[in-house]
Design a protein around this motif. Structure first.
Motif, PDB file in Angstrom:
ATOM      1  N   LYS A   2       0.836  -1.192   0.000  1.00 43.17           N
ATOM      2  CA  LYS A   2       0.000   0.000   0.000  1.00 43.17           C
ATOM      3  C   LYS A   2       0.878   1.251   0.000  1.00 43.17           C
ATOM      4  O   LYS A   2       1.787   1.385   0.825  1.00 43.17           O
ATOM      5  CB  LYS A   2      -0.923   0.008   1.214  1.00 43.17           C
ATOM      6  N   GLY A   4       0.751   5.445   0.115  1.00 45.42           N
ATOM      7  CA  GLY A   4      -0.088   6.590   0.430  1.00 45.42           C
ATOM      8  C   GLY A   4       0.653   7.897   0.268  1.00 45.42           C
ATOM      9  O   GLY A   4       1.879   7.946   0.313  1.00 45.42           O
ATOM     10  N   ASP A  44      -3.047   4.505  -2.675  1.00 41.61           N
ATOM     11  CA  ASP A  44      -4.171   3.944  -1.931  1.00 41.61           C
ATOM     12  C   ASP A  44      -4.851   4.936  -0.998  1.00 41.61           C
ATOM     13  O   ASP A  44      -6.031   4.795  -0.703  1.00 41.61           O
ATOM     14  CB  ASP A  44      -3.677   2.743  -1.113  1.00 41.61           C
ATOM     15  N   LYS A  45      -4.109   5.917  -0.506  1.00 40.33           N
ATOM     16  CA  LYS A  45      -4.667   6.863   0.454  1.00 40.33           C
ATOM     17  C   LYS A  45      -4.007   8.225   0.272  1.00 40.33           C
ATOM     18  O   LYS A  45      -2.840   8.324  -0.080  1.00 40.33           O
ATOM     19  CB  LYS A  45      -4.380   6.409   1.900  1.00 40.33           C
ATOM     20  N   LEU A  91       0.077   1.740   5.747  1.00 38.37           N
ATOM     21  CA  LEU A  91       0.850   2.018   4.539  1.00 38.37           C
ATOM     22  C   LEU A  91       2.224   1.362   4.605  1.00 38.37           C
ATOM     23  O   LEU A  91       2.825   1.257   5.672  1.00 38.37           O
ATOM     24  CB  LEU A  91       1.023   3.529   4.348  1.00 38.37           C
ATOM     25  N   ASP A  92       2.726   0.935   3.450  1.00 37.92           N
ATOM     26  CA  ASP A  92       4.070   0.364   3.342  1.00 37.92           C
ATOM     27  C   ASP A  92       5.074   1.383   2.820  1.00 37.92           C
ATOM     28  O   ASP A  92       6.252   1.338   3.180  1.00 37.92           O
ATOM     29  CB  ASP A  92       4.055  -0.852   2.413  1.00 37.92           C
ATOM     30  N   LYS A 117       7.155   0.549  -6.873  1.00 37.17           N
ATOM     31  CA  LYS A 117       6.520  -0.636  -7.443  1.00 37.17           C
ATOM     32  C   LYS A 117       7.525  -1.514  -8.179  1.00 37.17           C
ATOM     33  O   LYS A 117       7.363  -2.738  -8.238  1.00 37.17           O
ATOM     34  CB  LYS A 117       5.382  -0.219  -8.382  1.00 37.17           C
TER      35      LYS A 117
END
Length: 269
Positions: A2, A4, A44-45, A91-92, A117
């Motif tokens: 994830k 963010g 994601d956020k 979050l990662d 990614k």
């Protein structure tokens, strides 16, 4: 995995009070930042990280009006605030943006996301070549956890020296330059002159248009004198004593830091 976006924002500025809620072409400065984050791909956020100080409640209202999350944390420890927000939202990796940068490069943010990614082992990403206020940072939350555990600094508003440590972390640099404006130009808002320049830029676009960094570069080609508006203002830096203290800390504690890193990273995914 994830990813963010964390927008760090407070209303405590003494040089230009309440700068984040100043009107800029029909929207507040921080709303322009929020709108830009919504154009970053594959995240994601979006979370605005502010403090528990009641003064900053104005910012949480803006978050609610703009349908993004917010997190309340330490007033002074920005790194701690970001880490706790990342942990709270699961979050990662994070893309870090400050609330006084309404012209941050969406393109640069997309590059940072793609780097994470493509390489899960990346810890910290920074950019060279873009004007001040246009680049963003990428941080592995595990790296942030390690720093928050070991750091001796309390006030971490300017935190780059704590994480840009190739002797500990996997650091990557993105190089990006523009045709008409260089890395010394201030496209951030700390002073009244900064705001005047940013306001002049936004006057060239409709209130709903989100100008990209190449639109801005083209403006400076047409009107090079824009650079003169805030040319006398200098970016704040960390005191040399603090830099020396941080360097000394990492040198003296290198082996222990690496051991602690191995434990934290053991169960990354």
């Amino acid at each position: 995995m994830k990813i963010g976006v964390l927008i760090t924002a407070r209303l405590k500025s003494s040089r230009l009070p309440l700068k984040l809620i100043m009107d800029l072409n029909g929207k507040s400065v921080v709303e322009h930042v929020i709108n830009r984050t919504k154009n970053i791909r594959n995240i994601d956020k979006v979370v605005l990280c502010t403090s528990t100080n009641s003064q900053d409640s104005i910012l949480t209202d803006i978050c609610l009006d703009n349908n993004i999350h917010y997190f309340l944390g330490s007033e002074e420890d920005v790194l701690g605030r970001m880490y706790n927000a990342a942990r709270f939202f699961g979050l990662d990796y994070i893309v870090s943006i400050t609330g006084e940068n309404p012209l941050f490069s969406i393109e640069n943010a997309n590059q940072v996301v793609n780097e994470f990614k493509n390489d899960f082992n990346t810890d910290f990403i920074y950019t060279e070549g873009l004007p001040i206020g246009c680049s963003v940072y990428g941080i592995n939350v595990k790296a942030l956890e390690l720093i928050c555990e070991i750091k001796e600094e309390v006030d971490t508003e300017i935190w780059g020296y704590l994480i840009n440590r190739p002797e500990v972390f996997n650091v990557k640099c993105i190089n990006q330059t523009l045709k008409n404006i260089d890395s010394n130009l201030r496209l951030t808002i700390d002073y009244q002159e900064d705001f005047i320049l940013i306001n002049e830029i936004f006057k060239n676009f409709s209130s709903d248009y989100i100008p990209n960094i190449y639109d801005v570069d083209s403006l400076f080609e047409k009107d090079p004198d824009l650079k003169l508006i805030n040319s006398e203002k200098v970016q704040a830096t960390v005191d040399e004593y603090i830099i020396a203290r941080i360097n000394d800390f990492y040198q003296k504690n290198h082996d222990q830091i690496i051991k602690r890193k191995e434990k934290i990273y053991k169960n990354q995914f």
